[in-house]
Write a protein that holds these residues in place. Structure first.
Motif, short mmCIF file in Angstrom:
data_model
loop_
_atom_site.label_atom_id
_atom_site.label_comp_id
_atom_site.label_asym_id
_atom_site.label_seq_id
_atom_site.Cartn_x
_atom_site.Cartn_y
_atom_site.Cartn_z
N GLU A 95 4.50 45.66 38.14
CA GLU A 95 5.39 44.55 38.50
C GLU A 95 6.55 44.50 37.52
O GLU A 95 6.38 44.74 36.32
CB GLU A 95 4.60 43.23 38.44
CG GLU A 95 5.41 42.00 38.76
CD GLU A 95 4.63 40.72 38.55
OE1 GLU A 95 5.23 39.64 38.67
OE2 GLU A 95 3.41 40.81 38.24
N VAL A 96 7.74 44.19 38.02
CA VAL A 96 8.89 43.92 37.16
C VAL A 96 8.89 42.43 36.86
O VAL A 96 9.15 41.60 37.74
CB VAL A 96 10.21 44.35 37.83
CG1 VAL A 96 11.40 44.00 36.92
CG2 VAL A 96 10.19 45.84 38.13
N THR B 175 11.76 52.20 35.71
CA THR B 175 12.14 51.05 34.90
C THR B 175 13.48 51.30 34.24
O THR B 175 14.00 52.41 34.24
CB THR B 175 11.06 50.74 33.83
OG1 THR B 175 10.88 51.89 32.99
CG2 THR B 175 9.74 50.38 34.48
N HIS C 26 16.67 53.12 41.65
CA HIS C 26 16.59 51.69 41.34
C HIS C 26 17.67 51.24 40.37
O HIS C 26 17.78 50.04 40.07
CB HIS C 26 15.22 51.37 40.75
CG HIS C 26 14.94 52.09 39.46
ND1 HIS C 26 14.82 53.46 39.38
CD2 HIS C 26 14.78 51.63 38.19
CE1 HIS C 26 14.58 53.82 38.13
NE2 HIS C 26 14.56 52.73 37.39
N ASP D 50 1.95 43.98 29.48
CA ASP D 50 3.39 43.76 29.62
C ASP D 50 4.12 44.51 28.52
O ASP D 50 3.70 44.47 27.34
CB ASP D 50 3.72 42.28 29.54
CG ASP D 50 3.27 41.52 30.79
OD1 ASP D 50 2.72 42.18 31.71
OD2 ASP D 50 3.45 40.30 30.85
N ALA E 217 13.80 41.51 35.43
CA ALA E 217 14.58 42.66 35.89
C ALA E 217 15.90 42.80 35.14
O ALA E 217 16.49 41.81 34.69
CB ALA E 217 14.85 42.52 37.39
N SER E 218 16.36 44.02 35.03
CA SER E 218 17.69 44.31 34.49
C SER E 218 18.75 43.90 35.51
O SER E 218 18.54 44.02 36.73
CB SER E 218 17.81 45.81 34.20
OG SER E 218 19.16 46.20 34.04
N GLU F 98 14.34 45.71 30.49
CA GLU F 98 13.41 45.04 31.39
C GLU F 98 12.07 44.76 30.70
O GLU F 98 11.66 45.48 29.80
CB GLU F 98 13.16 45.88 32.65
CG GLU F 98 14.36 46.00 33.56
CD GLU F 98 14.05 46.65 34.88
OE1 GLU F 98 14.63 46.24 35.89
OE2 GLU F 98 13.22 47.60 34.90
N ARG F 99 11.41 43.70 31.21
CA ARG F 99 10.02 43.45 30.84
C ARG F 99 9.19 43.74 32.08
O ARG F 99 9.44 43.18 33.16
CB ARG F 99 9.82 42.01 30.38
CG ARG F 99 8.40 41.72 29.88
CD ARG F 99 8.31 40.36 29.22
NE ARG F 99 6.98 40.11 28.68
CZ ARG F 99 6.51 40.57 27.53
NH1 ARG F 99 7.30 41.32 26.76
NH2 ARG F 99 5.30 40.30 27.11
N VAL F 100 8.21 44.61 31.93
CA VAL F 100 7.45 45.06 33.09
C VAL F 100 5.95 45.01 32.80
O VAL F 100 5.52 45.06 31.65
CB VAL F 100 7.85 46.50 33.49
CG1 VAL F 100 9.30 46.57 33.92
CG2 VAL F 100 7.58 47.50 32.36
N ARG G 60 19.41 46.61 38.11
CA ARG G 60 18.43 47.01 39.13
C ARG G 60 19.00 46.76 40.52
O ARG G 60 19.54 45.68 40.80
CB ARG G 60 17.11 46.26 38.93
CG ARG G 60 16.03 46.64 39.96
CD ARG G 60 14.67 46.08 39.58
NE ARG G 60 14.08 46.82 38.48
CZ ARG G 60 13.37 47.94 38.62
NH1 ARG G 60 13.17 48.46 39.84
NH2 ARG G 60 12.86 48.54 37.57
N LEU H 85 3.98 51.57 36.97
CA LEU H 85 4.60 50.26 37.11
C LEU H 85 3.81 49.40 38.11
O LEU H 85 3.57 49.82 39.24
CB LEU H 85 6.05 50.43 37.59
CG LEU H 85 6.83 49.15 37.85
CD1 LEU H 85 7.00 48.34 36.56
CD2 LEU H 85 8.19 49.47 38.46
#
Length: 474
Positions: free
Chosen positions: A67-68, A41, A100, A15, A71-72, A45-47, A75, A65
């Motif tokens: 998984e998000v 991304t 995105h 992550d 999300a921001s 965000e944390r992805v 997005r 990537l």
């Protein structure tokens, strides 16, 4: 939340907090002291990502990537089915990078990128002004008036013809069935031509498994005029002595009689889109379009702006920055995007351009607009050599390619001729920052930075910068 892996082997996931964007438009985060670049991304965000086994030459570790996680708020749902990570590990289309991201945030990010890069090179430069949107309505779809696709093959022993864009960071062709950033009329003609070629049995270059019957199709360009009804299609092939190809072109002409058709011969495997020889099959030699009240005649292989709406904004900006009716030196003039409107406005312009096709287009457009040759004169030359042949001029328009100005041009302009006013139109903020830094070292002040969004859904940005020599007043 699962604990992040600290290994960097293939297949490991981790992550990452996305902190910023790089110049390629990818999100950048950190794992310990290592920088990680993650496509698709957004900062904040944390992805969850899958790490590549090796770092790039600059030490940054690429990642895919997965998984998000968080999300921001910026997005949004992409407007194209081919955008972003694909199911079953398929290639992502390389045509767009930012579908995105909500469009207002795209504009803000691009202006911030210009400010960050230029201020690092010229600390006393002003912040970039708010970005001008790509179209008059701000709707970032259908804006590419030059449609371009490449051909490839899919399948095993009997490969089928596909048409699309290259995958990100590769020369693999991703087959597409839509491209919403292209003008609709261009897509319609391109997909119809693809179908005609598939029906006729035309193969992509390199698709055949036999030595004596290689495929011929490389790419296809369709220019759709913004302000006239004209269309021009150029098919790029390795050879044109192909019966199946001739059958397909006959069908294309019958289906779209309003579209001029040209065949460009490009047998070499290089990075250039077009080869040297182009043959007209039907219709006109050039396409006519209007930009900012000036008519332009555009050859099949000559460079001309892809987004005509944004080009009109650039022309209006440049024309509005110059004093009235002064002599202007237009360097890297192309087909006269700035030179011809400036001449229309009463300036005496010398346009320096080394590409022979662009010069021929510019001179044909000058005649079409009934601009006297003395008002707008082309010099077919490199800028390096041309600067030694033109008279001293206090006002310069500078519109270099992505590589920016060569060291010789920078020295001749900033240290040698030292014009009072330089309007620099850049398509690459990295080389813009470098060149403005050189100008500042020779005493020039960066007066303003106005970014213009030529290519929505990508990190590319045009910037109009004003450079003024101290003591020179407007």
């Amino acid at each position: 939340m699962p604990k992040a892996s600290t290994s960097s082997g293939r297949g490991d996931t981790v992550d990452v907090e996305i902190e910023s964007l790089d110049v390629a438009g990818d999100g950048v985060g950190r794992i310990g002291r290592r920088m990680v670049a993650v496509p698709f991304t957004i900062p904040g965000e944390r992805v969850r990502v899958r790490l590549a086994p090796r770092a790039r030459a600059d030490g940054v570790l690429p990642a895919d990537l997965v998984e998000v996680v968080q999300a921001s708020p910026h997005r949004v749902t992409p407007g194209c089915r081919h955008f972003g990570p694909q199911p079953a590990g398929g290639d992502a289309c390389g045509g767009c990078a930012w579908q995105h991201i909500g469009y207002p945030e795209q504009l803000r990010l691009k202006a911030a990128l210009v400010s960050r890069l230029v201020l690092a090179a010229v600390p006393r430069a002003p912040e970039a002004r708010p970005m001008l949107a790509a179209t008059a309505t701000g709707a970032p779809w259908g804006y590419r008036h030059k449609v371009h696709f490449v051909f490839g093959a899919a399948g095993g022993r009997r490969p089928r013809l596909i048409m699309g864009h290259y995958a990100r960071g590769s020369r693999r062709v991703v087959a597409v069935e839509e491209c919403p950033v292209h003008a609709g009329a261009g897509n319609e003609r391109a997909f119809a031509f693809r179908d005609a070629c598939a029906s006729a049995g035309v193969q992509a270059a390199g698709a055949s498994r036999t030595r004596d019957a290689g495929g011929v199709l490389k790419s296809l360009a369709v220019r759709v005029a913004r302000h006239t009804a004209e269309r021009l299609m150029t098919v790029v092939v390795t050879r044109d002595a192909d019966r199946a190809l001739r059958a397909a072109t006959r069908r294309a002409i019958a289906q779209a009689p309003d579209t001029s058709l040209h065949v460009n011969l490009h047998p070499r495997a290089d990075a250039f889109v077009f080869g040297r020889e182009t043959r007209r099959i039907s219709g006109s030699e050039r396409l006519r379009d209007d930009v900012a009240g000036t008519a332009f005649l555009i050859s099949p292989t000559a460079f001309f702006q892809t987004n005509v709406d944004a080009a009109e904004r650039l022309v209006a900006l440049v024309c509005g920055l110059l004093p009235e009716r002064v002599p202007v030196l237009d360097l890297y003039a192309g087909a006269g995007l700035f030179a011809l409107p400036l001449a229309h406005a009463g300036h005496d312009v010398v346009a320096v351009e080394e590409n022979a096709a662009a010069v021929a287009d510019g001179e044909a457009s000058r005649a079409l607009n009934r601009i006297p040759p003395a008002r707008c004169r082309w010099l077919a030359s490199t800028v390096e050599a041309g600067l030694a042949r033109v008279p001293v001029c206090e006002t310069v328009v500078l519109d270099p390619p992505r590589e920016g100005c060569s060291p010789a041009v920078r020295h001749q302009l900033f240290a040698g001729r030292r014009p009072g006013l330089i309007v620099y139109v850049s398509c690459n903020p990295e080389t813009l920052a470098r060149d403005l830094g050189d100008a500042a070292a020779h005493g020039y002040a960066v007066e303003s930075l106005q970014p213009v969004d030529m290519f929505p859904h990508t990190p590319h940005v045009e910037t109009v910068a004003v450079l003024r020599r101290p003591g020179r007043h407007s």
